[in-house]
Design a protein around this motif. Structure first.
Motif, short mmCIF file in Angstrom:
data_model
loop_
_atom_site.label_atom_id
_atom_site.label_comp_id
_atom_site.label_asym_id
_atom_site.label_seq_id
_atom_site.Cartn_x
_atom_site.Cartn_y
_atom_site.Cartn_z
N THR A 24 0.82 -1.22 0.00
CA THR A 24 0.00 0.00 0.00
C THR A 24 0.85 1.26 0.00
OG1 THR A 24 -0.11 -0.02 2.42
CG2 THR A 24 -1.89 -1.14 1.23
N ALA A 77 -3.10 -1.82 -5.11
CA ALA A 77 -3.55 -1.48 -3.76
C ALA A 77 -2.85 -0.26 -3.19
CB ALA A 77 -3.31 -2.68 -2.82
N THR A 124 -1.78 3.13 -1.78
CA THR A 124 -2.45 4.35 -1.31
C THR A 124 -1.47 5.52 -1.22
OG1 THR A 124 -2.07 3.77 1.02
CG2 THR A 124 -4.15 3.03 0.03
N HIS A 153 -6.87 3.29 -5.74
CA HIS A 153 -6.93 3.50 -4.29
C HIS A 153 -5.91 4.55 -3.82
CE1 HIS A 153 -9.62 0.07 -3.66
NE2 HIS A 153 -8.92 -0.52 -4.61
#
Length: 601
Positions: free
Chosen positions: A84, A105, A107, A128
């Motif tokens: 992430t 995924a 972020t 995301h």
């Protein structure tokens, strides 16, 4: 295998291979840890490309799984976490692979301080992504796919080579923090008006000639920085931005101030280095919350009496204008701590008074305002009329919440000064211009309310720990003493915003100041400070003014340029040879930019 799908299908497990190139190695230990934590930091590794093992982190079977070993609970690679957070800052990346899509995924993606000239279209598939840092690259344009990142909240693009931003930017509906400073933008699209959640918007150091009227639709905007552009006017619609708290318009071509009737929350207005000739009542009457008004380097000839309406004003910068007199009402502003007046042809105020500091100036202005009533019409006119020389000014204690005992040349503060306080709350204490070698122990009696303490122009050689008990302190003035250090316990002053240490005997920057994160102003000129720690200084995220003039600094660390909260950095009178005086003279923004350019990569 990653749990993420695209288009209803799992990612092809063969994607991302490039057999023809030998990829740079990334320690398997880092990759193993990243599978567990979901975070991978590859910053500052000299990478010229991102290894395929990074892109395929959540696709390939890890090395440890190929070994004939048993796995404990903590080593179950098949229970890996999707990546992430990926940090690739301060490398030598020139391109970013389309294989970035294999990390859907993500972020947080930080690629600042590289050599990217373009971005892959696949970046738009990171649906995301919430935080993207692309600052300090060589980007000339942005792919339209970037605007597909609907969850993006923070986008940093400063210090690139962008000449335009397309209308698609208006699709970033969740955006709260955007930095486009230090590019080559000549205009910004009207679609920015769609960014209703934007809180912080930095457009400084571009080539903007105007702002779109639609900017008023940014209903959440608190900070707008348009410093160092080519603005000749600001749209009237700016006045409708009710949430605005900080507005920076320094170094432009403005001839008049905007009227800001709806900006009831505006705390800071910075319009220095323009061509403003008039400051009228209409410009001031709505600034109910203003605490910093910066008007230096303009063409102002006077201040209106309505300046007295700014009851929350703490700092007023008027240096290098054409002001010849000041309204006496200025002396009645209860929170005013700093007034910059250098470079004005003031005729009605003696020059030696101006060198004594803001509080002495304000006291003088108050005395002149009260003079006709207190002294009568037949009172002789003097260059300076001071308030009553009575031992204790009870009127000031009761009405101004101020305890004044200055200019007495006393070696100690008499007890009856403190006795006169009774139960009155005191917010301001002025014991300056005495012969104090210590601080009276009874100062702690005022610890519940005192926020401003002036002990300047005394003979203090140390700061007693009693000061650390005054935890409401906001402003602390120790100028013109004999101090060489500050106690570490000063860290307890969690509300301290300004400290004045000029004209003392400090040979090192006081270590405790790095710990007081609330500081906004540090004045430590005319000492013997030899070095400063830019990494620790950067932690003072609210520091706006740092005066290090007339010290013994031989080298200015380039990392000081990363202290981007600084709005006024003063280094004149030090023995360093680089940066040259011509660069220092260009002002704080240019100096910081130069220093950043000198940071080794």
């Amino acid at each position: 295998m990653s749990r993420f799908k695209r288009g209803g299908k799992f990612v092809d497990s063969r994607a991302g291979f490039r057999d023809e190139k030998e990829e740079p190695a990334v320690p398997q230990g880092l990759l193993k840890t990243a599978r567990k934590s979901g975070q991978l930091n590859l910053s500052g590794r000299g990478l010229t490309e991102v290894p395929q093992s990074v892109w395929r982190l959540n696709l390939d079977t890890p090395e440890e799984a190929k070994q004939d070993v048993s796995f404990g609970a903590v080593d179950r690679w098949w229970e890996q976490t999707d990546l992430t957070k990926l940090l690739l800052a301060s490398n030598k990346l020139q391109v970013l692979s389309e294989d970035i899509r294999l990390l859907p995924a993500l972020t947080v993606l930080d690629i600042h301080d590289n050599q990217l000239t373009s971005l892959p279209k696949a970046i738009g598939e990171l649906e995301h992504l919430q935080k993207l840092n692309l600052s300090r690259n060589k980007l000339k344009e942005l792919p339209e796919e970037l605007w597909n990142l609907k969850d993006l909240r923070s986008l940093h693009l400063q210090e690139n080579e962008l000449e335009k931003v397309s209308e698609g930017v208006g699709q970033l509906c969740c955006m709260s923090d955007m930095d486009l400073s230090n590019n080559r933008l000549t205009a910004i699209p009207d679609s920015f008006s769609n960014l209703s959640n934007l809180v912080k918007f930095n457009l400084s150091n571009n080539k903007l000639r105007s702002l779109p009227p639609g900017i008023s639709a940014m209903k959440s905007l608190k900070l707008l920085d348009c410093t160092n552009n080519q603005l000749e006017r600001v749209p009237q619609e700016l006045a409708q931005m009710a949430s605005l708290e900080q507005l920076y318009l320094r170094h432009n071509k403005l001839r008049c101030l905007p009227e800001l009737p709806a900006c009831k929350l505006l705390k800071e207005l910075h319009v220095g280095n323009n061509q403003i000739e008039l400051l009228g009542p209409e410009h001031l009457k709505h600034l109910n919350a203003i605490s910093v008004l910066e008007l230096s380097e303009n063409k102002l000839k006077s201040l209106p009496d309505e300046i007295a309406l700014l009851q929350g004003l703490e700092r007023l910068e008027l240096t290098n204008n054409d002001i010849s007199s000041l309204p006496y009402a200025l002396g009645n502003l209860p929170k005013l701590k700093i007034v910059g007046l250098e470079g004005n042809p003031l005729r009605s105020i003696r020059r030696d008074l101006l060198t004594k500091g803001t509080q002495e100036l304000l006291k003088y202005l108050r005395s002149r305002e009260q003079e006709p009533e207190e002294k009568g019409k037949d009172a002789p006119q003097t260059a300076m009329t001071l308030p009553s020389q009575a031992k204790v000014n009870v009127h000031a204690i009761k009405t101004l919440k101020a305890l004044e005992y200055s200019e007495k040349q006393e070696a100690s503060i008499p007890d009856d000064v403190f006795d006169a306080v009774c139960n009155n709350p005191i917010t301001s204490v002025n014991f300056s211009k005495n012969q104090l070698t210590g601080i009276p122990a009874r100062i702690v009696e005022l610890k519940a309310t005192v926020s401003d303490l002036n002990l300047g122009f005394n003979k203090l050689t140390c700061v007693p720990l009693e000061i650390c008990m005054l935890q409401q302190l906001v402003h602390l003035d120790f100028r013109n003493n004999l101090l060489s250090s500050l106690p570490a316990e000063l860290e307890a002053l969690v509300k301290l915003r300004s400290v004045i240490l000029s004209f003392n005997r400090f040979k090192a920057f006081p270590d405790v100041l790095y710990q007081i994160t609330t500081l906004e102003t540090i004045l430590i000129s005319s000492n013997q400070v030899g070095t400063i720690d830019p990494l620790r200084l950067k932690q003072l995220s609210k520091l706006a003014t740092l005066d290090l003039q007339n010290n013994d600094i031989l080298q200015v660390p380039p990392e000081l340029g990363n202290c981007t909260s600084l709005r006024a950095l003063m280094l004149d009178g030090n023995p360093f040879r680089n940066p040259r005086a011509a660069i220092v003279a260009r002002g704080t923004d240019a100096l910081l930019e130069y220093l950043r350019s000198r940071i080794p990569t």
